[in-house]
Enzyme design. Sequence first.
Site, PDB file in Angstrom:
ATOM      1  N   PHE A 147       3.701  -5.449  -6.845  1.00 28.88           N
ATOM      2  CA  PHE A 147       3.013  -4.696  -5.804  1.00 28.88           C
ATOM      3  C   PHE A 147       2.431  -3.430  -6.415  1.00 28.88           C
ATOM      4  O   PHE A 147       3.153  -2.634  -7.008  1.00 28.88           O
ATOM      5  CB  PHE A 147       3.949  -4.329  -4.638  1.00 28.88           C
ATOM      6  CG  PHE A 147       3.201  -3.640  -3.532  1.00 28.88           C
ATOM      7  CD1 PHE A 147       2.433  -4.364  -2.629  1.00 28.88           C
ATOM      8  CD2 PHE A 147       3.207  -2.253  -3.411  1.00 28.88           C
ATOM      9  CE1 PHE A 147       1.685  -3.730  -1.635  1.00 28.88           C
ATOM     10  CE2 PHE A 147       2.472  -1.611  -2.413  1.00 28.88           C
ATOM     11  CZ  PHE A 147       1.716  -2.348  -1.528  1.00 28.88           C
ATOM     12  N   ASP A 163       3.712   0.961 -13.765  1.00 28.47           N
ATOM     13  CA  ASP A 163       3.669   1.423 -12.379  1.00 28.47           C
ATOM     14  C   ASP A 163       5.062   1.913 -12.001  1.00 28.47           C
ATOM     15  O   ASP A 163       5.971   1.135 -11.756  1.00 28.47           O
ATOM     16  CB  ASP A 163       3.222   0.271 -11.463  1.00 28.47           C
ATOM     17  CG  ASP A 163       3.135   0.698  -9.994  1.00 28.47           C
ATOM     18  OD1 ASP A 163       3.699   1.748  -9.632  1.00 28.47           O
ATOM     19  OD2 ASP A 163       2.507  -0.040  -9.199  1.00 28.47           O
ATOM     20  N   LYS A 212       5.316   8.082  -4.501  1.00 30.94           N
ATOM     21  CA  LYS A 212       6.491   8.113  -3.607  1.00 30.94           C
ATOM     22  C   LYS A 212       7.382   9.376  -3.698  1.00 30.94           C
ATOM     23  O   LYS A 212       7.211  10.280  -2.911  1.00 30.94           O
ATOM     24  CB  LYS A 212       7.304   6.835  -3.784  1.00 30.94           C
ATOM     25  CG  LYS A 212       6.544   5.611  -3.239  1.00 30.94           C
ATOM     26  CD  LYS A 212       7.437   4.436  -2.975  1.00 30.94           C
ATOM     27  CE  LYS A 212       6.772   3.379  -2.135  1.00 30.94           C
ATOM     28  NZ  LYS A 212       5.982   2.379  -2.846  1.00 30.94           N
TER      29      LYS A 212
HETATM   30  C1  PLP Z   1       4.610   1.794  -2.825  1.00 32.87           C
HETATM   31  C2  PLP Z   1       4.053   1.300  -4.107  1.00 32.87           C
HETATM   32  C3  PLP Z   1       2.690   1.392  -4.410  1.00 32.87           C
HETATM   33  C4  PLP Z   1       1.670   1.904  -3.417  1.00 32.87           C
HETATM   34  O1  PLP Z   1       1.872   3.239  -3.078  1.00 32.87           O
HETATM   35  P1  PLP Z   1       1.106   3.858  -1.801  1.00 32.87           P
HETATM   36  O2  PLP Z   1       1.464   5.299  -1.863  1.00 32.87           O
HETATM   37  O3  PLP Z   1       1.633   3.148  -0.604  1.00 32.87           O
HETATM   38  O4  PLP Z   1      -0.340   3.600  -2.003  1.00 32.87           O
HETATM   39  C5  PLP Z   1       2.259   0.985  -5.654  1.00 32.87           C
HETATM   40  N1  PLP Z   1       3.118   0.491  -6.554  1.00 32.87           N
HETATM   41  C6  PLP Z   1       4.433   0.368  -6.305  1.00 32.87           C
HETATM   42  C7  PLP Z   1       5.347  -0.155  -7.361  1.00 32.87           C
HETATM   43  C8  PLP Z   1       4.952   0.756  -5.065  1.00 32.87           C
HETATM   44  O5  PLP Z   1       6.246   0.612  -4.804  1.00 32.87           O
END
Ligand code: PLP
Length: 386
Positions: free
Chosen positions: A121, A206, A235
Amino acid sequence: MSLFPTYNRFPLTLVSGSGTTVTDDQGKDYLDFVSGIAVCNLGHRPEEVQSALQKQLDQLWHVSNLYQLPSQEEAAERLVEPTNLDHVFFCNSGAEANEAAIKIARKYTGKEKIITFKQSFHGRTFATMSATGQEKIQKGFGALLPTFEYLPYNDKEAVEQLGDDQVAAIMVEVIQGEGGVVPGTAEFLEAVESKCRDLGALLIIDEVQTGIGRTGKPFAYQHFNLDPDIVSSAKGLGSGFPVGAMLGKAKLAETFSAGSHGTTFGGNPLAAAAVNATLEKIFNDSFLSEVEEKGQYLKEELTNSLKPLNVVKEVRGRGMMIGIELQKEAMPVIHALREEGMLAVLAGPQVIRLLPPLNVTYDEMSSAIQTLSKVLQEQFKDLQNA
Ligand SMILES: *Cc1c(COP(=O)(O)O)cnc(C)c1O
């Protein structure tokens, strides 16, 4: 109802919070093991961040990136300090941080293809949705960006077989969060890095969910022998103030020269105040080693008390990021936990995800383990236990 129905919301209205506790509009308290999805890493309204924000509210909120922002520079220095990275681009979310990573990787290498992994994700914008290896996220939106390819996660051989010279970058999560709290193995992650070196591609990690101390290191890749070119963060970065960041190596600096990329809000004085106060607390060796110890305790105690239940398939994760995979659908458990005064979140249909604040206490962890154990036994009393 004037909102788009984008979310399946729980029938719960939270009105206040302090530390690991949130309170609803009926006055009922909950032990919050969601932390706004790995955002409130210091709990709700941590004193230091609250007072930094309050101070900034009295001075200046926003001026744009047209002007010098020393507090944004300070935030960047704090962010790269425990890493081998050199520069930071501030934005407003995880998707935007990954979007910046994809743009800079393509421009720097002059190549287009980005390799990501199934069940990953990376966000909801067009590029980051295209990067996300889950059809359910992409369905209905028409043509995606054409240059993404998905390999199976934790499949070292699949990575080693990659022989394409058009690869700009490989983008990977150290622990797949939304994909089910699936930790990457050292062999796999290190194979990803060495493939990047072979192909002249960049390694993008990421860390939107795993970063900012969540696993007991500033960033989760630091548990391994890895040297990423780019790291994305969001986050937990502002303790609940919306802010994202892309960190990159010095060699990338010219690629993001003036005018090449930008944002109106990114890293404004309020965001910078939140980041500085958050990192001052979290990027601290003794704080982080405590997170690691507590994480070990949480995982061990969960394993001891839940593993004997036949419905529990596996307890996995690292630090304050734990997945409990069931043999059954986990949503009814999430509802029952809430009724018992505890908040948890799904990561895929059969995985309960626990994301407590990093400064959760041992008492709070024991209480959560007891509640989980009680709820799982009640919900699945028909399943014979070992
Ligand atoms: C939550 C998340 C995202 C997206 O972040 P947003 O602030 O919702 O755009 C991207 N990568 C990972 C691994 C995430 O957990």
